[in-house]
Write an enzyme that holds these catalytic residues in place. Structure first.
Site, mmCIF file in Angstrom:
data_model
loop_
_atom_site.group_PDB
_atom_site.id
_atom_site.type_symbol
_atom_site.label_atom_id
_atom_site.label_comp_id
_atom_site.label_asym_id
_atom_site.label_seq_id
_atom_site.Cartn_x
_atom_site.Cartn_y
_atom_site.Cartn_z
ATOM 1 N N ALA A 173 -4.160 22.950 -11.300
ATOM 2 C CA ALA A 173 -5.151 23.843 -10.977
ATOM 3 C C ALA A 173 -5.476 24.785 -11.749
ATOM 4 C CB ALA A 173 -4.699 24.500 -9.276
ATOM 5 N N ASP A 174 -4.658 25.369 -12.484
ATOM 6 C CA ASP A 174 -5.065 26.292 -13.609
ATOM 7 C C ASP A 174 -5.764 25.635 -14.780
ATOM 8 O OD1 ASP A 174 -4.159 29.031 -12.679
ATOM 9 O OD2 ASP A 174 -2.074 28.507 -13.623
ATOM 10 N N LEU A 175 -5.428 24.323 -15.129
ATOM 11 C CA LEU A 175 -6.167 23.741 -16.258
ATOM 12 C C LEU A 175 -7.130 23.220 -15.674
ATOM 13 C CD1 LEU A 175 -2.807 21.662 -17.198
ATOM 14 C CD2 LEU A 175 -3.992 23.518 -18.454
ATOM 15 N N GLY A 178 -9.633 26.036 -16.031
ATOM 16 C CA GLY A 178 -10.348 26.386 -17.264
ATOM 17 C C GLY A 178 -11.363 25.336 -17.774
#
Length: 393
Positions: A173-175, A178
């Protein structure tokens, strides 16, 4: 080569992973990225470990931090201190991009709301990443990857079955946030060429996961079917997944009827057997298909199977461990490892950017991919030089 974003200045106020990953992507493309960190310890990920490099020394570095901060400079600024806020203000006046992933409203409280930023620098493109969106009934929630994976439905689709929800093995989810943030910034920079003005780009962990639901999303919105975890086999294609063999397992994909017929011809199966003649039938009878293939594979080691599948033109592969991936000739051939010199750790080898660039001409292609990458910075490594730069106007 300088990179396609040479001359673009990015001020990176982000921390943890989603924002730093977005800023690193722009740095990989040649932008100058100035990472602004809290003097009291810097980016949170500097303390996330183990593993640490040189854990017995005071200058230890977290491998987590090293994963998301190559090709950046670092300056430590206390944004509650007037003098440090003046430094940030000077940077923002000349910047092309500002990136931040504070909780919604934090930047306003610090005195750098969107109106202030537009007045300081009308050409500034601002990327703002949140956990669940900047508005809406739950817009103020803090965003952490695994929580977002669960809330956005991804964990319900991952695991051995409906009662075994699992997170993806990287903070996806973070990646994804980004990645989405970086391409939003690039779009805004292109639009700025027409309008002369920047704009605010917003995304979230929630939006980024929902944005890649793909066929699982339309299965519900169009067909009214709720997807669920099915282990290592595709919900809409069969055979497509992980199959046991004599000494382990292999993966294969029959994404078309010709591939299914090739597989059957190679291993003596009947492609027109009742219940197996079409992909829809095979999906409905998936367990039977798995059993037939694993029975055919049982007497063969994985390497033999992979050679036969390749010769028959059937997409297949093995499941590699991380160390095997980085030792693989194909990984190395794609420039996916870069060597850098770290200020305190010395020579390091890091995972590299996933993009390559080429120019084409009458004599063929010439690669223009950037090769000279810089190591993630130690805290405030560039603080004195950046302060001197802004003081000179």
């Amino acid at each position: 080569m300088p990179g396609p974003l040479d001359g673009v200045l990015v001020v990176d106020l982000t921390r943890a992973l989603a924002g730093p990953h977005a800023a690193m992507m722009l740095g990989d493309l040649g932008a100058r990225v100035i990472k602004v960190e809290n003097p009291a310890g810097g980016d949170d990920t500097r303390g996330w470990g183990p593993p640490f490099v040189r854990p017995e020394h005071g200058d230890r570095e977290s491998t987590y931090f090293l994963s998301a901060n190559r090709n950046k400079e670092s300056i430590a600024l206390d944004l509650k201190d007037d003098a440090d806020r003046d430094v940030l203000t000077s940077l923002l006046r000349r910047a092309d991009v500002l990136m931040e992933n504070f909780r919604p409203g934090t930047l306003d409280r610090l005195g750098f709301g969107t109106g202030v930023l537009a007045e300081l620098n009308p050409r500034l493109v601002t990327l703002s990443i949140s956990g669940f969106g900047h508005d809406g009934p739950e817009g103020g929630r803090a965003g952490y990857d695994q929580i977002a994976q669960g809330e956005a439905g991804l964990m319900s689709l991952t695991g051995s079955g409906p009662d075994d929800p699992q997170r993806v093995g990287v903070p996806i989810a973070d990646l994804l946030a980004g990645l989405h943030g970086a391409y939003g910034v690039l779009a805004a920079l292109i639009e700025r060429q027409r309008t002369g003005r920047g704009q605010v780009v917003r995304t979230s962990l929630l939006a980024s996961v929902v944005g890649v639901h793909a066929f699982q999303g339309t299965a519900w919105t169009v067909a009214g079917q709720v997807g669920h975890a099915q282990g290592n086999h595709h919900p809409s294609i069969a055979p497509y997944g992980l199959f046991r063999c004599q000494d382990g397992s292999v993966q294969l994909s029959c994404g078309s009827e010709p591939l299914w017929r090739r597989l059957c011809a190679e291993f003596g199966l009947d492609p027109q057997a009742p219940g197996l003649a079409t992909n829809g039938e095979r999906v409905a009878n998936r367990e039977r298909v798995i059993d037939l293939i694993e029975t055919a594979f049982a007497a063969h080691p994985a390497e033999t199977l992979l050679a036969r599948l390749a010769a028959a033109g059937i997409p297949a592969g093995k499941v590699r461990t991380i160390d095997e991936v980085y030792a693989w000739d194909q990984t190395l051939s794609q420039g996916l490892l870069v060597d850098v010199e770290h200020d305190t750790l010395g020579p390091l080898r890091l995972p590299g950017p996933p993009l390559r660039f080429f120019t084409a001409g009458p004599d063929g292609e010439r690669e223009t991919t950037r090769r000279d990458h810089t190591a993630p910075p130690v805290l405030d490594a560039d603080g004195p030089s950046i302060r001197a730069e802004v003081s000179e106007g």
